[in-house]
Design a protein around this motif. Structure first.
Motif, PDB file in Angstrom:
ATOM      1  N   TRP A  60       0.571  -1.274   0.007  1.00  0.00           N
ATOM      2  CA  TRP A  60       0.107  -0.144  -0.131  1.00  0.00           C
ATOM      3  C   TRP A  60       0.594   1.164  -0.294  1.00  0.00           C
ATOM      4  O   TRP A  60       0.310   2.170  -0.253  1.00  0.00           O
ATOM      5  CB  TRP A  60      -1.165  -0.275   0.978  1.00  0.00           C
ATOM      6  CG  TRP A  60      -2.135  -1.301   1.085  1.00  0.00           C
ATOM      7  CD1 TRP A  60      -1.990  -1.818   1.650  1.00  0.00           C
ATOM      8  CD2 TRP A  60      -2.968  -0.520   0.025  1.00  0.00           C
ATOM      9  NE1 TRP A  60      -2.876  -2.811   0.964  1.00  0.00           N
ATOM     10  CE2 TRP A  60      -3.762  -1.966   0.140  1.00  0.00           C
ATOM     11  CE3 TRP A  60      -3.769   0.001  -0.222  1.00  0.00           C
ATOM     12  CZ2 TRP A  60      -5.075  -1.937  -0.120  1.00  0.00           C
ATOM     13  CZ3 TRP A  60      -4.863  -0.608  -1.553  1.00  0.00           C
ATOM     14  CH2 TRP A  60      -5.805  -1.520  -0.870  1.00  0.00           C
ATOM     15  N   GLY A  61       2.391   0.933   0.405  1.00  0.00           N
ATOM     16  CA  GLY A  61       2.766   2.191  -0.011  1.00  0.00           C
ATOM     17  C   GLY A  61       2.407   3.728   1.126  1.00  0.00           C
ATOM     18  O   GLY A  61       2.662   4.673   1.019  1.00  0.00           O
ATOM     19  N   PRO A  62       2.279   3.071   2.392  1.00  0.00           N
ATOM     20  CA  PRO A  62       1.634   4.415   3.423  1.00  0.00           C
ATOM     21  C   PRO A  62       2.665   5.453   3.827  1.00  0.00           C
ATOM     22  O   PRO A  62       3.950   5.692   3.408  1.00  0.00           O
ATOM     23  CB  PRO A  62       1.143   4.245   4.328  1.00  0.00           C
ATOM     24  CG  PRO A  62       2.057   3.044   4.577  1.00  0.00           C
ATOM     25  CD  PRO A  62       1.723   2.586   3.173  1.00  0.00           C
ATOM     26  N   GLN A  63       2.233   6.765   4.178  1.00  0.00           N
ATOM     27  CA  GLN A  63       2.971   7.622   4.134  1.00  0.00           C
ATOM     28  C   GLN A  63       3.101   7.314   5.389  1.00  0.00           C
ATOM     29  O   GLN A  63       3.853   8.587   6.582  1.00  0.00           O
ATOM     30  CB  GLN A  63       2.697   8.990   3.881  1.00  0.00           C
ATOM     31  CG  GLN A  63       3.299   9.235   2.535  1.00  0.00           C
ATOM     32  CD  GLN A  63       2.198   8.028   1.339  1.00  0.00           C
ATOM     33  OE1 GLN A  63       0.841   8.543   1.777  1.00  0.00           O
ATOM     34  NE2 GLN A  63       2.058   8.127   0.186  1.00  0.00           N
ATOM     35  N   LEU A  64       1.735   7.451   6.463  1.00  0.00           N
ATOM     36  CA  LEU A  64       1.428   7.607   8.226  1.00  0.00           C
ATOM     37  C   LEU A  64       0.890   6.818   8.259  1.00  0.00           C
ATOM     38  O   LEU A  64      -0.053   5.778   7.271  1.00  0.00           O
ATOM     39  CB  LEU A  64       0.187   9.222   7.880  1.00  0.00           C
ATOM     40  CG  LEU A  64      -0.002   9.212   9.727  1.00  0.00           C
ATOM     41  CD1 LEU A  64       1.000   9.566  10.360  1.00  0.00           C
ATOM     42  CD2 LEU A  64      -1.022  10.164   9.183  1.00  0.00           C
ATOM     43  N   LEU A  65       0.892   6.015   9.659  1.00  0.00           N
ATOM     44  CA  LEU A  65       0.300   4.425  10.784  1.00  0.00           C
ATOM     45  C   LEU A  65      -0.926   5.596  11.295  1.00  0.00           C
ATOM     46  O   LEU A  65      -0.003   6.262  12.078  1.00  0.00           O
ATOM     47  CB  LEU A  65       1.376   4.154  10.468  1.00  0.00           C
ATOM     48  CG  LEU A  65       2.245   3.355   9.095  1.00  0.00           C
ATOM     49  CD1 LEU A  65       3.004   2.089  10.288  1.00  0.00           C
ATOM     50  CD2 LEU A  65       1.741   2.937   8.583  1.00  0.00           C
ATOM     51  N   VAL A  66      -1.625   5.006  11.489  1.00  0.00           N
ATOM     52  CA  VAL A  66      -2.547   5.759  12.785  1.00  0.00           C
ATOM     53  C   VAL A  66      -2.691   3.799  13.846  1.00  0.00           C
ATOM     54  O   VAL A  66      -3.049   3.462  13.037  1.00  0.00           O
ATOM     55  CB  VAL A  66      -3.429   5.946  12.421  1.00  0.00           C
ATOM     56  CG1 VAL A  66      -5.018   6.113  13.473  1.00  0.00           C
ATOM     57  CG2 VAL A  66      -3.443   7.028  11.263  1.00  0.00           C
ATOM     58  N   VAL A  67      -2.835   4.793  14.846  1.00  0.00           N
ATOM     59  CA  VAL A  67      -2.790   3.149  15.497  1.00  0.00           C
ATOM     60  C   VAL A  67      -3.809   3.506  17.115  1.00  0.00           C
ATOM     61  O   VAL A  67      -3.391   4.608  17.414  1.00  0.00           O
ATOM     62  CB  VAL A  67      -1.734   2.500  16.526  1.00  0.00           C
ATOM     63  CG1 VAL A  67      -2.264   1.486  17.733  1.00  0.00           C
ATOM     64  CG2 VAL A  67      -0.727   2.286  15.379  1.00  0.00           C
ATOM     65  N   GLY A  68      -5.189   2.969  17.340  1.00  0.00           N
ATOM     66  CA  GLY A  68      -6.243   3.574  18.325  1.00  0.00           C
ATOM     67  C   GLY A  68      -5.508   3.310  19.020  1.00  0.00           C
ATOM     68  O   GLY A  68      -4.897   1.905  19.453  1.00  0.00           O
ATOM     69  N   ASP A  69      -5.246   4.347  20.528  1.00  0.00           N
ATOM     70  CA  ASP A  69      -5.235   4.448  21.614  1.00  0.00           C
ATOM     71  C   ASP A  69      -7.191   3.868  22.919  1.00  0.00           C
ATOM     72  O   ASP A  69      -7.363   4.699  22.637  1.00  0.00           O
ATOM     73  CB  ASP A  69      -4.935   5.510  21.380  1.00  0.00           C
ATOM     74  CG  ASP A  69      -4.216   6.258  22.838  1.00  0.00           C
ATOM     75  OD1 ASP A  69      -3.800   4.858  23.670  1.00  0.00           O
ATOM     76  OD2 ASP A  69      -3.987   7.549  22.600  1.00  0.00           O
ATOM     77  N   PRO A  70      -6.816   2.568  23.155  1.00  0.00           N
ATOM     78  CA  PRO A  70      -7.957   2.601  23.656  1.00  0.00           C
ATOM     79  C   PRO A  70      -7.483   2.713  24.910  1.00  0.00           C
ATOM     80  O   PRO A  70      -7.721   1.991  26.380  1.00  0.00           O
ATOM     81  CB  PRO A  70      -7.407   0.566  23.574  1.00  0.00           C
ATOM     82  CG  PRO A  70      -6.298   1.036  23.573  1.00  0.00           C
ATOM     83  CD  PRO A  70      -5.709   1.368  22.288  1.00  0.00           C
ATOM     84  N   LEU A  71      -7.915   4.349  24.879  1.00  0.00           N
ATOM     85  CA  LEU A  71      -8.162   4.731  26.315  1.00  0.00           C
ATOM     86  C   LEU A  71      -9.034   4.468  27.219  1.00  0.00           C
ATOM     87  O   LEU A  71     -10.067   3.263  26.468  1.00  0.00           O
ATOM     88  CB  LEU A  71      -7.790   6.342  26.583  1.00  0.00           C
ATOM     89  CG  LEU A  71      -7.166   6.924  25.508  1.00  0.00           C
ATOM     90  CD1 LEU A  71      -6.608   8.864  25.057  1.00  0.00           C
ATOM     91  CD2 LEU A  71      -5.667   6.655  26.662  1.00  0.00           C
ATOM     92  N   ASN A  72      -9.046   4.157  29.078  1.00  0.00           N
ATOM     93  CA  ASN A  72     -10.608   4.205  29.395  1.00  0.00           C
ATOM     94  C   ASN A  72     -11.404   5.085  29.331  1.00  0.00           C
ATOM     95  O   ASN A  72     -11.366   5.918  28.651  1.00  0.00           O
ATOM     96  CB  ASN A  72      -9.916   3.855  31.251  1.00  0.00           C
ATOM     97  CG  ASN A  72      -8.805   2.934  31.514  1.00  0.00           C
ATOM     98  OD1 ASN A  72      -9.669   1.629  31.358  1.00  0.00           O
ATOM     99  ND2 ASN A  72      -8.342   2.995  32.178  1.00  0.00           N
ATOM    100  N   MET A  73     -12.295   4.765  29.276  1.00  0.00           N
ATOM    101  CA  MET A  73     -13.555   6.114  29.131  1.00  0.00           C
ATOM    102  C   MET A  73     -13.915   6.168  30.398  1.00  0.00           C
ATOM    103  O   MET A  73     -13.857   8.005  29.127  1.00  0.00           O
ATOM    104  CB  MET A  73     -15.059   5.182  30.011  1.00  0.00           C
ATOM    105  CG  MET A  73     -15.566   3.953  28.872  1.00  0.00           C
ATOM    106  SD  MET A  73     -15.829   5.124  26.628  1.00  0.00           S
ATOM    107  CE  MET A  73     -17.188   5.599  27.202  1.00  0.00           C
ATOM    108  N   ASP A  74     -12.915   6.862  31.431  1.00  0.00           N
ATOM    109  CA  ASP A  74     -12.477   7.845  31.803  1.00  0.00           C
ATOM    110  C   ASP A  74     -10.944   9.009  31.035  1.00  0.00           C
ATOM    111  O   ASP A  74     -10.775  10.125  32.083  1.00  0.00           O
ATOM    112  CB  ASP A  74     -13.033   8.086  33.771  1.00  0.00           C
ATOM    113  CG  ASP A  74     -11.178   6.991  34.039  1.00  0.00           C
ATOM    114  OD1 ASP A  74     -10.418   6.603  33.076  1.00  0.00           O
ATOM    115  OD2 ASP A  74     -11.115   6.507  34.995  1.00  0.00           O
TER     116      ASP A  74
END
Length: 141
Positions: A55-69
Motif C-alpha cells: 500500500w505504500g502509506p506515508q502515515l500509520l495510525v494506531v487506535g489508543d484504547p483509553l479507559n472511558m475516563d
C-alpha cells in the motif's frame, strides 16, 4: 495535515489479532483490509512489512484504547508499544488516535448488517480500524 500524506493505514491493536484499514486523504475514502494475527500483541512482522510494501502509506495510525475516563489502560500501554515498534521497524510516522468505543461501534454496525454475534469466527477488528481511520481523517481535515 501534511499535504504529502495521501495513503494512511490504521491499526486496531489487539492481543490475538490486529484490525487493519487503509485510507486515502485526497478522496477521503477508507476500506477494511484482512486482519493480522498476533500472539500476545506481537504480529508476524513480515505480514506487516508486506502490507506496507503493497500500500505504500506515508502515515500509520494506531487506535489508543483509553479507559472511558481518559486514563491509560494496560491495553493502551501495549498499543503505544506496538506503535513505537511500527515506527522503529518501518521508519514511518505513527500517530495515535483515541479509539474509545470503536469496537462497540463496529459490533453495532455489524449487527445492523446481519452479524450473528460470533466475533471469534467473524471478527470486526478491521471495521474498528476503519472507524479509527475515519476519526483521524475527520480530525485531520
Amino acid at each position: 495535515m501534511n499535504s504529502a500524506v495521501h495513503t494512511v493505514i490504521a491499526f486496531d491493536f489487539g492481543l490475538r489479532q490486529i484490525g487493519v484499514a487503509v485510507g486515502n486523504t485526497l478522496l477521503g475514502t477508507t476500506q477494511t483490509l484482512p486482519i493480522i494475527k498476533a500472539k500476545d500483541g506481537i504480529p508476524n512482522w513480515r505480514d506487516v512489512e508486506e502490507l506496507i510494501r503493497e500500500w505504500g502509506p506515508q502515515l500509520l495510525v494506531v487506535g489508543d484504547p483509553l479507559n472511558m475516563d481518559g486514563s491509560e489502560s494496560e491495553l493502551a500501554r501495549r498499543a503505544r508499544k506496538f506503535a513505537r515498534r511500527l515506527n522503529g521497524r518501518l521508519g514511518l510516522e505513527v500517530t495515535m488516535v483515541d479509539e474509545r468505543l470503536s469496537s462497540f461501534e463496529a459490533k453495532t454496525i455489524s449487527r445492523e448488517r446481519g452479524h450473528r454475534g460470533d466475533y471469534n469466527c467473524d471478527p470486526v477488528d478491521s471495521l474498528a480500524a476503519q472507524l479509527i481511520l475515519e476519526t483521524w481523517l475527520a480530525q485531520a481535515s
